[in-house]
Write a protein that holds these residues in place. Structure first.
Motif, PDB file in Angstrom:
ATOM      1  N   UNK A  92      23.574  65.346  88.082  1.00 15.93           N
ATOM      2  CA  UNK A  92      24.137  64.555  88.738  1.00 15.93           C
ATOM      3  C   UNK A  92      26.124  64.929  88.460  1.00 15.93           C
ATOM      4  N   UNK A  93      26.452  65.753  89.613  1.00 17.32           N
ATOM      5  CA  UNK A  93      28.271  65.424  89.768  1.00 17.32           C
ATOM      6  C   UNK A  93      28.930  64.930  88.994  1.00 17.32           C
ATOM      7  N   UNK A  94      30.392  65.152  88.138  1.00 17.05           N
ATOM      8  CA  UNK A  94      31.077  64.901  87.624  1.00 17.05           C
ATOM      9  C   UNK A  94      31.574  63.576  89.062  1.00 17.05           C
ATOM     10  N   UNK A  95      32.123  62.168  88.417  1.00 17.27           N
ATOM     11  CA  UNK A  95      32.653  61.178  89.102  1.00 17.27           C
ATOM     12  C   UNK A  95      31.956  61.038  90.093  1.00 17.27           C
ATOM     13  N   UNK A  96      30.619  61.080  90.275  1.00 18.53           N
ATOM     14  CA  UNK A  96      29.494  60.839  91.189  1.00 18.53           C
ATOM     15  C   UNK A  96      28.594  59.537  91.751  1.00 18.53           C
ATOM     16  N   UNK A  97      29.523  58.706  91.116  1.00 24.67           N
ATOM     17  CA  UNK A  97      28.251  56.985  90.755  1.00 24.67           C
ATOM     18  C   UNK A  97      29.710  56.150  90.533  1.00 24.67           C
ATOM     19  N   UNK A  98      29.239  54.705  91.204  1.00 20.45           N
ATOM     20  CA  UNK A  98      30.416  53.686  91.084  1.00 20.45           C
ATOM     21  C   UNK A  98      29.578  52.671  89.871  1.00 20.45           C
ATOM     22  N   UNK A  99      28.185  52.715  89.393  1.00 15.24           N
ATOM     23  CA  UNK A  99      27.872  52.456  88.484  1.00 15.24           C
ATOM     24  C   UNK A  99      26.642  52.730  87.763  1.00 15.24           C
ATOM     25  N   UNK A 100      26.404  52.873  86.675  1.00 17.59           N
ATOM     26  CA  UNK A 100      25.454  53.644  85.997  1.00 17.59           C
ATOM     27  C   UNK A 100      24.224  52.206  85.684  1.00 17.59           C
ATOM     28  N   UNK A 101      22.912  52.238  86.062  1.00 17.14           N
ATOM     29  CA  UNK A 101      22.358  50.571  85.493  1.00 17.14           C
ATOM     30  C   UNK A 101      21.210  51.579  84.307  1.00 17.14           C
ATOM     31  N   UNK A 102      20.790  50.884  83.438  1.00 16.04           N
ATOM     32  CA  UNK A 102      19.809  51.484  82.313  1.00 16.04           C
ATOM     33  C   UNK A 102      18.667  49.477  81.800  1.00 16.04           C
ATOM     34  N   UNK A 103      17.904  50.200  82.219  1.00 16.05           N
ATOM     35  CA  UNK A 103      17.106  48.660  81.984  1.00 16.05           C
ATOM     36  C   UNK A 103      15.984  48.873  80.753  1.00 16.05           C
ATOM     37  N   UNK A 104      15.901  48.736  80.506  1.00 19.94           N
ATOM     38  CA  UNK A 104      14.803  48.708  79.060  1.00 19.94           C
ATOM     39  C   UNK A 104      14.986  49.861  78.204  1.00 19.94           C
ATOM     40  N   UNK A 105      15.932  51.121  78.969  1.00 15.47           N
ATOM     41  CA  UNK A 105      15.798  52.402  78.438  1.00 15.47           C
ATOM     42  C   UNK A 105      16.806  52.681  77.297  1.00 15.47           C
ATOM     43  N   UNK A 106      18.638  51.468  76.962  1.00 19.12           N
ATOM     44  CA  UNK A 106      19.211  52.439  76.090  1.00 19.12           C
ATOM     45  C   UNK A 106      18.702  52.312  75.188  1.00 19.12           C
ATOM     46  N   UNK A 107      17.910  51.655  74.809  1.00 16.33           N
ATOM     47  CA  UNK A 107      16.926  52.033  72.916  1.00 16.33           C
ATOM     48  C   UNK A 107      16.275  53.471  72.810  1.00 16.33           C
ATOM     49  N   UNK A 108      15.811  53.704  73.832  1.00 13.37           N
ATOM     50  CA  UNK A 108      15.252  54.669  73.773  1.00 13.37           C
ATOM     51  C   UNK A 108      16.825  56.313  73.277  1.00 13.37           C
ATOM     52  N   UNK A 109      17.596  56.071  74.261  1.00 17.58           N
ATOM     53  CA  UNK A 109      18.680  57.046  74.603  1.00 17.58           C
ATOM     54  C   UNK A 109      19.308  57.848  72.864  1.00 17.58           C
ATOM     55  N   UNK A 110      19.783  59.072  72.869  1.00 13.90           N
ATOM     56  CA  UNK A 110      20.535  59.600  71.743  1.00 13.90           C
ATOM     57  C   UNK A 110      22.274  58.355  72.040  1.00 13.90           C
ATOM     58  N   UNK A 111      23.015  57.789  72.303  1.00 14.01           N
ATOM     59  CA  UNK A 111      23.630  57.396  72.389  1.00 14.01           C
ATOM     60  C   UNK A 111      25.192  58.229  72.314  1.00 14.01           C
ATOM     61  N   UNK A 112      25.349  59.635  71.469  1.00 11.38           N
ATOM     62  CA  UNK A 112      25.751  59.527  70.732  1.00 11.38           C
ATOM     63  C   UNK A 112      25.866  60.960  72.189  1.00 11.38           C
ATOM     64  N   UNK A 113      25.488  61.535  72.930  1.00 10.25           N
ATOM     65  CA  UNK A 113      25.543  62.531  73.639  1.00 10.25           C
ATOM     66  C   UNK A 113      25.122  61.755  74.796  1.00 10.25           C
ATOM     67  N   UNK A 114      24.305  60.342  75.529  1.00 12.17           N
ATOM     68  CA  UNK A 114      24.587  59.814  76.400  1.00 12.17           C
ATOM     69  C   UNK A 114      26.134  59.512  76.885  1.00 12.17           C
ATOM     70  N   UNK A 115      26.729  58.647  76.240  1.00 11.64           N
ATOM     71  CA  UNK A 115      28.124  57.923  76.436  1.00 11.64           C
ATOM     72  C   UNK A 115      29.029  59.111  77.199  1.00 11.64           C
ATOM     73  N   UNK A 116      29.145  60.188  76.661  1.00 13.03           N
ATOM     74  CA  UNK A 116      29.696  60.834  77.217  1.00 13.03           C
ATOM     75  C   UNK A 116      29.431  61.415  78.616  1.00 13.03           C
ATOM     76  N   UNK A 117      27.852  61.603  78.294  1.00 15.01           N
ATOM     77  CA  UNK A 117      27.461  61.991  79.947  1.00 15.01           C
ATOM     78  C   UNK A 117      26.968  60.317  81.128  1.00 15.01           C
ATOM     79  N   UNK A 118      27.930  59.451  80.859  1.00 11.83           N
ATOM     80  CA  UNK A 118      28.449  58.221  81.200  1.00 11.83           C
ATOM     81  C   UNK A 118      28.882  58.406  82.015  1.00 11.83           C
ATOM     82  N   UNK A 119      30.106  58.245  80.962  1.00 12.54           N
ATOM     83  CA  UNK A 119      31.772  58.016  81.493  1.00 12.54           C
ATOM     84  C   UNK A 119      31.626  59.772  82.223  1.00 12.54           C
ATOM     85  N   UNK A 120      30.987  61.132  82.111  1.00 11.66           N
ATOM     86  CA  UNK A 120      31.328  61.681  82.979  1.00 11.66           C
ATOM     87  C   UNK A 120      30.941  61.841  84.550  1.00 11.66           C
TER      88      UNK A 120
END
Length: 257
Positions: A92-120
């Motif tokens: 997805x492009x920069x600033x393309x979403x108003x809300x990101x949801x994650x259901x029953x999955x966040x504990x699988x993510x590499x958050x050091x990489x995923x959080x900057x992606x969510x912010x982007x």
């Protein structure tokens, strides 16, 4: 992807869709109200699986996009714009979403990489919303299932450990967490309960003999229960605002000083 998640969810997509719980409508409504999700906005459900939460998001009136890396799970997302991708590399492009949801999955993510992606991907003023159906261990049946799963879980991450909180707490990319808990339950037969346990990633990767031995013990937990019986959860919802780019810069500068 974590190899257990990749293998387990690919082989268990059908049983996952059949046996996993949805989420309370009031939990989704609370998230929508707290994030300001509305018609004309865009919500991205990351790690969407078979769409347990995705299907509830159109009630907001927003455009819904699902992102799911497991092809077998993504194939269950009928009627949605479903993209192949991971939390660490969102398609997805920069600033393309108003809300990101994650259901029953966040504990699988590499958050050091995923959080900057969510912010982007989130627009300024956007929010990250996390959903979990957690075991209600005050319930004897749920507690019995947990006692059976604990010895075979090994090092597989779970939301029960709460390890996902630490990267969020130390991140300058997101603000203060707001949380609320809701009650939810499924009505099960013994067969349904076995399917629910079989949908767990690390159970799906057991050998057929090991898995059948476990499910025999699961079925024994239901002895004497009238069907259908309740299988309760605590649905936990967390809403976290995206920090502004200015705020991120200022906090980063002060930390370095």
């Amino acid at each position: 992807m974590h190899p257990v998640a990749a293998a387990g969810f690919a082989s268990a997509a059908d049983v996952y869709e059949r046996a996993r719980p949805s989420y309370p409508e009031e939990a989704v409504a609370w998230m929508v109200a707290r994030t300001g999700l509305r018609p004309g906005a865009t919500v991205v459900d990351v790690g969407a699986g078979t769409g347990k939460l995705t299907r509830l998001l159109p009630s907001s009136g927003a455009r819904v996009i699902a992102v799911e890396p497991v092809a077998e799970m993504r194939a269950k997302l009928h009627g949605f714009e479903a993209l192949d991708g991971t939390a660490e590399s969102l398609p997805l492009g920069d600033a393309s979403a108003d809300v990101i949801t994650v259901a029953q999955a966040l504990h699988w993510f590499d958050l050091d990489r995923a959080l900057p992606e969510f912010h982007r991907v989130l627009r300024p003023g956007g929010h990250l919303a996390l959903f979990w159906n957690s075991r209600d261990l005050d319930d004897p049946l749920q507690n019995g299932v947990e006692e059976l799963l604990r010895p075979i879980r090994g090092t597989v991450a779970t939301q029960l450990e709460g390890a996902w909180r630490k990267p969020l707490d130390r991140s300058s990319l997101f603000g203060r967490v707001e949380e609320r808990s809701f009650r939810y339950e499924q009505q099960f037969t013994a067969d349904d309960l076995c399917d629910r346990v079989a949908s767990t990633s690390f159970v799906a990767t057991l050998s057929p003999v090991e898995r059948e031995e476990l499910l025999v013990r699961v079925r024994a937990l239901t002895h004497g229960l009238a069907e259908p019986f309740p299988f309760p959860y605590k649905t936990e919802v967390y809403v976290i605002p995206r920090s502004s780019d200015r705020g991120v810069f200022e906090r980063g500068t002060s930390n370095e000083g």
